[in-house]
Structure formats: structure tokens, C-alpha cells
Design an enzyme around this catalytic site. Structure first.
Site, mmCIF file in Angstrom:
data_model
loop_
_atom_site.group_PDB
_atom_site.id
_atom_site.type_symbol
_atom_site.label_atom_id
_atom_site.label_comp_id
_atom_site.label_asym_id
_atom_site.label_seq_id
_atom_site.Cartn_x
_atom_site.Cartn_y
_atom_site.Cartn_z
ATOM 1 N NE ARG A 197 27.145 29.466 31.448
ATOM 2 C CZ ARG A 197 27.916 29.463 32.522
ATOM 3 N NH1 ARG A 197 28.019 28.373 33.244
ATOM 4 N NH2 ARG A 197 28.620 30.512 32.863
ATOM 5 C CB CYS B 32 30.364 39.386 29.833
ATOM 6 S SG CYS B 32 29.776 39.961 28.253
ATOM 7 C CB CYS C 150 30.709 34.845 22.908
ATOM 8 S SG CYS C 150 31.113 34.405 24.608
HETATM 9 N N1 LIG Z 1 26.743 33.526 28.255
HETATM 10 C C1 LIG Z 1 28.018 33.604 28.892
HETATM 11 C C2 LIG Z 1 28.304 34.941 29.485
HETATM 12 C C3 LIG Z 1 28.416 36.048 28.504
HETATM 13 C C4 LIG Z 1 29.693 35.985 27.681
HETATM 14 C C5 LIG Z 1 29.810 37.180 26.791
HETATM 15 N N2 LIG Z 1 28.888 37.314 25.746
HETATM 16 C C6 LIG Z 1 31.227 37.509 26.361
HETATM 17 O O1 LIG Z 1 31.367 38.428 25.541
HETATM 18 O O2 LIG Z 1 32.192 36.955 26.890
HETATM 19 C C7 LIG Z 1 28.097 32.558 30.029
HETATM 20 O O3 LIG Z 1 27.046 32.158 30.577
HETATM 21 O O4 LIG Z 1 29.224 32.164 30.370
#
Ligand SMILES: N[C@@H](CCC[C@H](N)C(=O)O)C(=O)O
Length: 333
Positions: A227, A84, A235
């Protein structure tokens, strides 16, 4: 029986929000069942703590001599992600302040990543720079099934008849498409993301899906349906992966700062390529603390926040000011 107390910090990176939970200061590590229950209860957007969050960032002891600690990322649905980017900036800040370090490694599921405190992106906005790697275009690493060894700027007719898609792991999985403004505003991103994150023959573990609009030279806008979460304000790994695709497919350059706008603000990225043709990115942006909370493990699991102790931190005004200025710069261009 003495109740085990949890100290949490609600944080955000580009308004991608999390609760940091430092397991190393607890009387005992949490069980996987407790982690799952605490995450789904606290992060729930309707019934969770302080309007919920996008996930939990769990800090645990590292088994790697070069890393100060390990970060585990638990999405709001309880699934675990390998990385993340926005979260890592906030964990970097937490560890920097706890261990009095400015430059160090944090262990993540697949790599020890270099993090550092850096020049403020806006007045009084705590800013951290984190490494995003390893990068792989092999569809088997996402995994993506039935689309050849790589999918780079290619059609994916089962998702849309016109758009071109790229699949890249950084190392969590991302599906990226460059779109025009009208498509960005349309319901298409959500439709595609729901399909590839439901029962489907292509992405058996789901995938983070992003639409990217080129705003100008070294300026892009990225919107992501994550996801295990749904739409988030930003993200970090998606913005890093999108920056890489911008350099490879559009007019971006290696080793050059890119401004990445998102629904929650703005970050900067730098895309690098080493002598062996490996790519890696730097993600630079805010690491903002919102509140500190203390509550018992049993209340956290039950979703009873009536006895929790709350300390509000006054950092978000500076972040909002920074966003206002960033958007004004964008309007002028
Ligand atoms: N939902 C993502 C993980 C989280 C990613 C995050 N918000 C970021 O800032 O990179 C996954 O399941 O890969």
C-alpha cells in the site's frame, strides 16, 4: 536567509529501501506539508535522489518515557503507515549507534517496540531484531468492510475464485494468500493489489497484499505489493504476518525460527503466543547503510540534487555475499 540542511542516510532492510531523516537534529521540526513534499520528491523512482526509495523513516522525539525515540513511516506516495518492519531494523541500528545502546524501545504509531542488536545474519552484515506487534484479526482494525468479524483462510470471491485469504493487522494491514509457484509468478498479485488499493468497497484505507509459497519446513517465500508504494523487494511486517499465518495454517511452530525468502534477500522470523492468546513476532535481518547525503531542505523539496554532498558507504557487498550464500542453501534443499 540561512538554508536548513538535511542529513539523510539511505538504508535498506532486505532491499526495502528508505531515507532515514532524524528530525531531532534539525533546527526545527518539519511541517506536515514539508514532510509530504520531501518524501514524494526524494523517493520518486525516476527523478528522486539515488534512484529513489520505498519511503522515508522519520525519527522524532518520543513522548513515552520508556522509548528512546519515535519512528514515523512515510510511504513513497506521502501516506503515513503505522509500522515498517524492515525500516525499524535500520532505525534501531541508527539509534543504537547514536545513543550507544544495544537493547531499547522505539515508539511507533500504535506501540513501543523492543529492538536489539543481534548476531550477524551474514559476515559483516549489521543485523537487528525487532518486535512486530500488536496483532489483530478483527477486520475492523484493518479496516476490511463486508467480510464478517474475521477473515482467516477464507474465500474472497470478488478477488479470486479459487484462492483463500487471511486479513491481519500487525498493526498495519495485510492480506495474505498461500499460493503455488505458478500463481506466485503470475500477474494475479498485482491485479488483486491494484484493486484493493484503488477505489473499492472492502479496504477503504488500502492494504498490503502478499502471496506466500511454502518452500520447505520452516522456509517460505513472500512477495508483497505494498500500500502506498507498489511492489517492494520485501516488506518486514508482511513477512512477519505471513510467518504467523504459516504457523497457524501450515506446519510451522511457535518459538521456532522461520527462514523467509523475498525478492530482496532473506530474513528470519519467530512467532510467539503469550498466555492470553496474543501473538507477536520477532523479525531478524540486515540493517544496511548505503549512502549518507547532506542537502538543503529547499533543494530536497525542489528535487535539485546538484549541490548535495554524498558519502558512499561500503556495506552492500557484504550483504550481496550473504544473499548469494542464502540462495545456495535454498537450492541445495
Ligand atoms: N506500505 C506499508 C508500510 C511499510 C511496510 C514496510 N515496508 C515493512 O517492512 O513492514 C503500509 O502502508 O502499511
Amino acid at each position: 536567509m540561512v538554508l536548513m540542511e538535511l542529513d539523510l542516510i539511505k538504508v535498506h532492510g532486505s532491499e526495502n529501501s528508505f531515507f532515514i531523516l532524524d528530525e531531532t537534529i534539525l533546527e526545527r521540526p518539519l511541517t506536515e506539508a514539508e514532510i509530504m513534499k520531501v518524501t514524494t520528491t526524494l523517493t520518486n523512482r525516476e527523478t528522486g535522489l539515488l534512484n529513489g526509495a520505498d519511503g522515508i523513516l522519520l525519527i522524532t522525539k518520543s513522548s513515552q518515557p520508556e522509548a528512546v525515540a519515535k519512528m514515523r513511516v512515510i510511504n513513497s506516495d506521502g501516506s503515513e503507515a503505522s509500522m515498517c518492519g524492515n525500516g525499524l531494523r535500520t532505525v534501531a541500528r541508527y539509534l543504537a549507534e547514536k545513543e550507544q545502546l544495544d537493547y531499547f524501545h522505539v515508539e511507533t504509531m500504535h506501540a513501543n517496540l523492543l529492538v536489539q542488536k543481534t548476531t550477524e545474519i551474514g559476515n559483516d552484515v549489521a543485523t537487528y531484531q525487532v518486535e512486530i506487534s500488536p496483532v489483530s484479526f478483527q477486520t475492523s482494525t484493518l479496516p476490511l468492510i463486508g467480510k464478517g468479524e474475521t477473515l482467516i483462510n477464507q474465500p474472497f470471491k470478488e478477488l479470486d475464485s479459487k484462492l483463500l485469504f487471511s486479513a491481519v493487522a500487525v498493526p498495519n494491514p495485510h492480506l495474505i494468500s498461500f499460493v503455488d509457484h505458478e500463481t506466485m509468478e503470475s500477474p494475479l498479485l498485482e491485479e488483486i493489489a491494484r484493486f484493493v488499493n484503488g477505489e473499492n468497497p472492502y479496504f477503504i484505507d488500502g492494504v498490503n497484499v502478499s502471496f506466500v509459497e511454502v518452500l520447505g519446513k520452516d522456509q517460505i517465500f513472500v512477495k508483497t505489493y505494498e500500500r502506498g508504494v507498489g511492489f517492494t523487494n520485501a516488506c518486514g511486517t508482511a513477512m512477519s504476518a505471513s510467518s504467523l499465518m504459516y504457523v497457524l495454517l501450515k506446519e510451522g511452530s511457535f518459538d521456532q525460527k522461520i527462514q523467509v525468502f523475498n525478492p530482496g534477500g532473506m530474513v528470519q522470523t519467530i512467532v510467539h503466543q503469550d498466555n492470553e492468546d496474543n501473538y507477536w513476532m520477532e523479525l531478524i535481518g540486515n540493517a544496511t547503510y548505503l549512502q549518507k547525503i547532506t542537502l538543503s531542505l529547499s533543494d530536497a523539496q525542489k528535487g535539485d540534487f546538484s549541490n548535495s554532498q554524498l558519502m558512499i558507504l561500503n556495506e552492500n557487498d557484504a550483504y550481496q555475499e550473504f544473499i548469494k550464500e542464502a540462495q545456495n542453501v535454498l537450492k541445495k534443499n
